[in-house]
Design a protein around this motif. Structure first.
Motif, PDB file in Angstrom:
ATOM      1  N   MET A   1     -10.606 -13.541  11.177  1.00  6.48           N
ATOM      2  CA  MET A   1      -9.590 -12.622  10.701  1.00  6.48           C
ATOM      3  C   MET A   1      -9.798 -12.313   9.235  1.00  6.48           C
ATOM      4  N   ASN A   2      -9.559 -11.056   8.844  1.00  4.00           N
ATOM      5  CA  ASN A   2      -9.645 -10.653   7.443  1.00  4.00           C
ATOM      6  C   ASN A   2      -8.591 -11.392   6.628  1.00  4.00           C
ATOM      7  N   SER A   3      -8.912 -11.753   5.399  1.00  4.50           N
ATOM      8  CA  SER A   3      -7.967 -12.490   4.555  1.00  4.50           C
ATOM      9  C   SER A   3      -7.169 -11.591   3.629  1.00  4.50           C
ATOM     10  N   ARG A   4      -7.465 -10.282   3.619  1.00  2.01           N
ATOM     11  CA  ARG A   4      -6.849  -9.348   2.661  1.00  2.01           C
ATOM     12  C   ARG A   4      -6.061  -8.283   3.408  1.00  2.01           C
ATOM     13  N   ILE A   5      -4.848  -7.991   2.901  1.00  7.72           N
ATOM     14  CA  ILE A   5      -4.040  -6.922   3.498  1.00  7.72           C
ATOM     15  C   ILE A   5      -3.271  -6.188   2.405  1.00  7.72           C
ATOM     16  N   VAL A   6      -3.216  -4.879   2.535  1.00  3.94           N
ATOM     17  CA  VAL A   6      -2.536  -4.008   1.572  1.00  3.94           C
ATOM     18  C   VAL A   6      -1.251  -3.489   2.208  1.00  3.94           C
ATOM     19  N   ILE A   7      -0.126  -3.684   1.522  1.00  4.65           N
ATOM     20  CA  ILE A   7       1.155  -3.160   1.992  1.00  4.65           C
ATOM     21  C   ILE A   7       1.426  -1.838   1.273  1.00  4.65           C
ATOM     22  N   ILE A   8       1.701  -0.790   2.039  1.00 10.96           N
ATOM     23  CA  ILE A   8       2.067   0.514   1.472  1.00 10.96           C
ATOM     24  C   ILE A   8       3.403   0.941   2.072  1.00 10.96           C
ATOM     25  N   PRO A   9       4.475   0.952   1.269  1.00 10.44           N
ATOM     26  CA  PRO A   9       5.749   1.487   1.762  1.00 10.44           C
ATOM     27  C   PRO A   9       5.694   3.018   1.749  1.00 10.44           C
TER      28      PRO A   9
ATOM     29  N   LYS B   1      -0.656 -15.100   8.161  1.00  9.70           N
ATOM     30  CA  LYS B   1      -1.533 -15.994   7.406  1.00  9.70           C
ATOM     31  C   LYS B   1      -2.612 -15.267   6.592  1.00  9.70           C
ATOM     32  N   TYR B   2      -2.309 -14.094   6.068  1.00 10.11           N
ATOM     33  CA  TYR B   2      -3.229 -13.445   5.128  1.00 10.11           C
ATOM     34  C   TYR B   2      -3.224 -14.217   3.815  1.00 10.11           C
ATOM     35  N   ASP B   3      -4.376 -14.376   3.195  1.00 12.64           N
ATOM     36  CA  ASP B   3      -4.491 -15.142   1.959  1.00 12.64           C
ATOM     37  C   ASP B   3      -4.212 -14.301   0.714  1.00 12.64           C
ATOM     38  N   PHE B   4      -4.553 -13.014   0.767  1.00  8.35           N
ATOM     39  CA  PHE B   4      -4.383 -12.128  -0.386  1.00  8.35           C
ATOM     40  C   PHE B   4      -3.589 -10.901   0.073  1.00  8.35           C
ATOM     41  N   ILE B   5      -2.447 -10.696  -0.569  1.00 15.10           N
ATOM     42  CA  ILE B   5      -1.498  -9.678  -0.131  1.00 15.10           C
ATOM     43  C   ILE B   5      -1.253  -8.714  -1.287  1.00 15.10           C
ATOM     44  N   PHE B   6      -1.452  -7.432  -1.041  1.00 17.54           N
ATOM     45  CA  PHE B   6      -1.448  -6.415  -2.097  1.00 17.54           C
ATOM     46  C   PHE B   6      -0.268  -5.459  -1.942  1.00 17.54           C
ATOM     47  N   GLU B   7       0.209  -4.951  -3.077  1.00 11.88           N
ATOM     48  CA  GLU B   7       1.153  -3.831  -3.119  1.00 11.88           C
ATOM     49  C   GLU B   7       0.410  -2.606  -3.635  1.00 11.88           C
ATOM     50  N   MET B   8       0.649  -1.459  -3.011  1.00  9.99           N
ATOM     51  CA  MET B   8       0.029  -0.220  -3.497  1.00  9.99           C
ATOM     52  C   MET B   8       0.853   0.981  -3.050  1.00  9.99           C
ATOM     53  N   ASP B   9       0.890   2.038  -3.871  1.00  6.70           N
ATOM     54  CA  ASP B   9       1.572   3.277  -3.517  1.00  6.70           C
ATOM     55  C   ASP B   9       0.710   4.120  -2.584  1.00  6.70           C
ATOM     56  N   ALA B  10       1.369   5.048  -1.884  1.00  5.79           N
ATOM     57  CA  ALA B  10       0.688   5.883  -0.905  1.00  5.79           C
ATOM     58  C   ALA B  10       0.089   7.152  -1.496  1.00  5.79           C
ATOM     59  N   ASP B  11       0.401   7.456  -2.756  1.00  4.67           N
ATOM     60  CA  ASP B  11       0.161   8.802  -3.288  1.00  4.67           C
ATOM     61  C   ASP B  11      -1.089   8.938  -4.155  1.00  4.67           C
TER      62      ASP B  11
END
Length: 243
Positions: free
Chosen positions: A1-9, A85-95
């Protein structure tokens, strides 16, 4: 499984969403993606579902009923990513105000020892493109105001381009995070700092959106101004001890 995920609201980001997803999907190393959509009436979630079929294991979607706010969107995303269980969790804008290529640099900063890395507009002067001078000054002096009130040694405390190690989000009592607008960004950084985690600012160039509408409002700005004082006062009555 990938350890990185980006959250975009998202809320009404149909003009940007497909392009930002495809860009994130093209990066090396690989990043998974979680879209948290607040019932966008323009069909943003439907576009996500169409693109999702091309990356069924890497693109995730949370659909919420109504516009519930940036902070609650990220909290929902954090809880999802912790559970997975992602190890690195990111916040980023959609624009595209945050350059997806900079996700790699934020990741590298955490991989090399930071617990939180911040894509900072102000760590090396003022690196903002397409903002009117009034908004640049407001944002810059907001950072000064936050540092003065809280004592945090962070130049860009309102930044929304961030990488967390999972341990940070597992330590912070997310149910107690109260702010929903830009004050949410300050509250998360302040709480991370009070728990003694290592924070690193990574210089970025911030480019204002060219498509869609800004979500900034007077109420969001008011929350940020008075919320900082409330954060500081409340901190006198809290104990920040890691389990």
């Amino acid at each position: 499984m990938n350890s990185r995920i980006v959250i975009i609201p998202t809320y009404n980001e149909i003009e940007n969403i497909q392009a930002i997803i495809e860009k994130v999907m093209s990066l090396d190393p690989l990043f998974d993606l979680l879209i948290v959509d607040d019932g966008s009436p323009d069909g943003t979630a439907q576009v996500v579902k169409q693109v999702q079929s091309n990356f069924p294991d890497r693109i995730h979607l949370i659909e919420r009923q109504g516009k519930l706010g940036l902070g609650t969107a990220y909290i929902a995303g954090f809880n999802y990513c912790i559970q997975k269980k992602y190890d690195f969790i990111f916040e980023m804008d959609a624009d595209f105000s945050h350059n997806p290529d900079d996700l790699i640099r934020l990741y590298q900063a955490c991989e090399q020892g930071a617990d939180m890395s911040i894509g900072s507009r102000y760590i090396n002067g003022v690196n903002v493109v397409n903002w009117p001078i009034g908004r640049v000054l407001m944002s810059y002096f907001a950072g000064f105001y936050v540092r003065f009130i809280t004592g945090m040694p962070i130049q860009d405390a309102t930044a929304g381009f961030v990488c967390y190690r999972r341990q940070v989000l597992e330590t912070i009592p997310l149910a107690e995070i109260k702010f929903i607008g830009y004050a949410f960004q300050v509250e998360m950084k302040f709480t991370t700092w009070k728990y003694g985690f290592k924070i690193v600012e990574v210089p970025i160039i911030f480019t204002d959106r060219t498509k869609g509408e800004s979500k900034m409002s007077a109420n969001i700005f008011k929350e940020a101004i008075f919320g900082v004082i409330q954060l500081k006062v409340n901190s006198f009555f809290k104990r920040y001890q890691r389990p």
